[in-house]
Design an enzyme around this catalytic site. Sequence first.
Site, PDB file in Angstrom:
ATOM      1  N   SER A 162       0.804  -1.227   0.000  1.00  0.00           N
ATOM      2  CA  SER A 162       0.000   0.000   0.000  1.00  0.00           C
ATOM      3  C   SER A 162       0.838   1.279   0.000  1.00  0.00           C
ATOM      4  O   SER A 162       0.307   2.345  -0.303  1.00  0.00           O
ATOM      5  CB  SER A 162      -0.963   0.014   1.189  1.00  0.00           C
ATOM      6  OG  SER A 162      -0.265   0.150   2.409  1.00  0.00           O
TER       7      SER A 162
ATOM      8  N   LYS B 242       0.336   4.294   6.734  1.00  0.00           N
ATOM      9  CA  LYS B 242      -0.266   5.147   5.707  1.00  0.00           C
ATOM     10  C   LYS B 242       0.234   6.584   5.877  1.00  0.00           C
ATOM     11  O   LYS B 242       0.822   6.945   6.888  1.00  0.00           O
ATOM     12  CB  LYS B 242      -1.799   5.165   5.822  1.00  0.00           C
ATOM     13  CG  LYS B 242      -2.481   3.815   5.687  1.00  0.00           C
ATOM     14  CD  LYS B 242      -2.484   3.283   4.285  1.00  0.00           C
ATOM     15  CE  LYS B 242      -3.245   1.986   4.160  1.00  0.00           C
ATOM     16  NZ  LYS B 242      -2.499   0.802   4.568  1.00  0.00           N
TER      17      LYS B 242
END
Length: 148
Positions: free
Chosen positions: A69, A106
């Site tokens: 990600s 993230k």
Amino acid sequence: MKKLKTDGSIKAIFTYSEGRRIPRPVIGAIVPAGFPSPAQDYIEGTLDLSEHLIRHPSATFFMYADGYSMIGAGINPGDLLIVDRAIEAQSNRIVIAIVDNELTLKRLRIDQGQYWLIPENEEFDPIQITEDMDFIVWGVVTYVIHPL
């Protein structure tokens, strides 16, 4: 406290322990990335990487990234992350967050009071943090170490 799960972006967590230093020699030469220049082979001193990479020893942890990600930010599976829990999380910093008892790696985005966790891979969706979610920023990623 419940045991934390991971969304697949974190593989392992390790603490930093001060102690044995490993100073390495520093060669006093600039390495050109273009044409070779005459060598300046002399040792200028020693350097301990922990002095440059660790600002808050008691609040620093190491984690291995896992998953895809964050590949757009240069973070690949197996990369070593240096995470500092003493640094304030601000918008656009890459963070380790806990969302509903699950660790995730993230980019934090704060926009008009709204919190988002943004992946750096278009195959993954952003996570909007809502009031009904348990959310905490666990630490801020300060360095990524990976092989070439």
